[in-house]
Design a protein around this motif. Structure first.
Motif, PDB file in Angstrom:
ATOM      1  N   ASP A 290     -10.339  -0.903  -1.306  1.00 19.73           N
ATOM      2  CA  ASP A 290      -9.381  -0.638  -2.470  1.00 19.73           C
ATOM      3  C   ASP A 290      -9.711   0.582  -3.152  1.00 19.73           C
ATOM      4  OD1 ASP A 290      -7.975  -0.582  -4.741  1.00 19.73           O
ATOM      5  OD2 ASP A 290      -7.819  -2.623  -5.157  1.00 19.73           O
ATOM      6  N   LEU A 367      -4.343  -9.151  -6.108  1.00 18.08           N
ATOM      7  CA  LEU A 367      -3.028  -8.488  -6.174  1.00 18.08           C
ATOM      8  C   LEU A 367      -1.966  -9.031  -6.655  1.00 18.08           C
ATOM      9  CD1 LEU A 367      -3.504  -6.926  -2.534  1.00 18.08           C
ATOM     10  CD2 LEU A 367      -3.550  -5.585  -4.609  1.00 18.08           C
ATOM     11  N   ARG A 370      -2.398  -8.169 -10.236  1.00 19.14           N
ATOM     12  CA  ARG A 370      -2.245  -6.844 -10.380  1.00 19.14           C
ATOM     13  C   ARG A 370      -0.607  -6.615 -10.623  1.00 19.14           C
ATOM     14  NH1 ARG A 370      -4.713  -2.156  -6.604  1.00 19.14           N
ATOM     15  NH2 ARG A 370      -6.447  -2.849  -7.769  1.00 19.14           N
TER      16      ARG A 370
END
Length: 398
Positions: A290, A367, A370
């Motif tokens: 990432d 994620l 996120r």
């Protein structure tokens, strides 16, 4: 307890280039064709078999022993087995797990999936690594390799195939939020795995799962806080309707999150090309960085295509500045994209791998957080903008 007798019916496997393997039938008898790919997962075969992304693919398991834990009714990622065929070296004769309700062989046979066992899967995998993914046929009825080879070479190729509608839901359904509802997401089902909406719902997201044929009007009808595109099978270059839908959503300012096929379609919506990998990434042990955090994740993959985007710098698009956010450390394949506005704020993102990872590592589960954070920030900005005095909004002052 006596062990069940092995099925000694001969089976034949022939690759597109003529390489031939012989073994015994495993599952249903008959004949099947598809793209030969290999999966490096040591576990999670039930989730692999029921992943719609494997539609029209014949999966070679690199793990030598398969079927030890049997099959249950809790772990499937969809309502059926999607693989076109299955290749294993040494199948378990008897499953041994307290959750097992039937054997893998029984499920393959009951669902009409033709497989082959007793194959040197190490040699087969090395052949695919050297020559690349290719078409293959498995037959329990044909004994002549040349005749089977002819039918393999006449079968459909994966390049140019538009398959998402074949695996998508026919009707919209809703997965309710767990606990207090925070957001509403329109999720376009291109071959979605059951754990994906489940992980979103655990974060207070009400997920409206829409068919692959959904339009922008269908998406806007649920008043979503965000748009999600799932994983799925086929060639992203052969898919145009979903790309147009995504471009419309980006113009409308709807935050977007995509995984796997959804990453490839995001790339095409931003103006990047896509291409077919030599043998793809499949398994639950792929290292990805990432680049926004510098952290390396062990991730689950199932993709044969990738986005052709520059690894360095940003690309100006109609929708903002696009950058590569994740990269595979094995071969530098693009594994994620980010889109930011003129002020550098994140508006949409995608990853090529599977953060829902069932079975698999949980390194990438963040994620989904996120995505929730993105929807929260966009909602906060919208409320702030709506609260500004009309003259301030008109002159663009802060």
């Amino acid at each position: 307890m006596a062990l069940p007798a092995r099925n000694h019916i001969p089976a034949l496997l022939v690759l597109e280039d003529g390489r031939t393997f012989r073994g015994e039938t495993f599952g249903a008898e008959g004949e099947t064709f598809g793209e030969a790919v290999f999966s490096t997962g040591m576990s999670g075969y039930q989730e692999t078999l029921t992943d719609p992304s494997y539609h029209r693919q014949i999966v070679v398991m690199t793990a030598p022993h398969v079927g030890n834990t049997g099959m249950n009714d809790e772990d499937p990622e969809s309502s059926r087995i999607w693989v076109a065929g299955y290749v294993v070296r040494d199948p378990a004769r008897v499953p041994s797990n307290w959750r097992s309700v039937r054997s893998l062989a029984d499920d393959l046979r009951d669902q009409g999936v033709v497989g082959i066992s007793g194959v040197d899967t190490r040699a087969l995998t090395r052949h695919l690594r050297e020559r690349g993914a290719m078409r293959v046929g498995i037959s329990t009825t044909e004994t002549d390799p040349q005749r089977l080879l002819q039918r393999v070479q006449e079968s459909a190729q994966m390049a140019g195939a538009n398959l998402s509608e074949a695996v998508s839901t026919a009707e919209t359904y809703v997965v309710p939020a767990v606990g207090e509802k925070r957001f509403t997401v329109a999720a376009v089902d291109l071959g979605i795995k059951a754990n994906t909406p489940r992980m979103m719902s655990e974060r207070g997201i009400e997920v409206h799962v829409l068919p692959a044929t959904a339009t922008l009007a269908d998406v806007q009808a649920v008043s979503p806080d965000g748009l999600f595109f799932s994983n799925g099978p086929g060639d992203p270059a052969a898919t145009t309707g979903q790309v147009e839908l995504l471009q419309g959503a980006l113009r409308a300012g709807i935050p977007y999150f995509g995984i796997c096929f959804g990453n490839q379609l995001f790339g095409r919506a931003l103006g990047f090309g896509t291409y077919k990998l030599k043998y793809g990434h499949r398994g639950i042990n792929q290292p990805v960085m990432d680049r926004t955090t510098g952290k390396v994740e062990v991730t689950a993959h199932n993709h044969g295509f990738a986005v052709d985007a520059p690894l360095e710098g940003s690309t100006t698009t109609e929708f903002g500045e696009a950058t590569v956010s994740h990269v595979c450390l094995n071969d530098d394949v693009v594994e994620g994209l980010e889109l930011r506005d003129a002020d550098g704020r994140l508006t949409s993102f995608s990853v090529q791998y599977h953060p829902e990872a069932a079975a698999g590592p949980h390194d990438a589960a963040y994620l989904f957080d996120r995505f929730a954070d993105l929807m929260s920030s966009v909602s906060t900005r919208s409320l702030a903008l709506a609260a500004r005095p009309a003259d301030d909004a008109a002159d663009g002052s802060n």
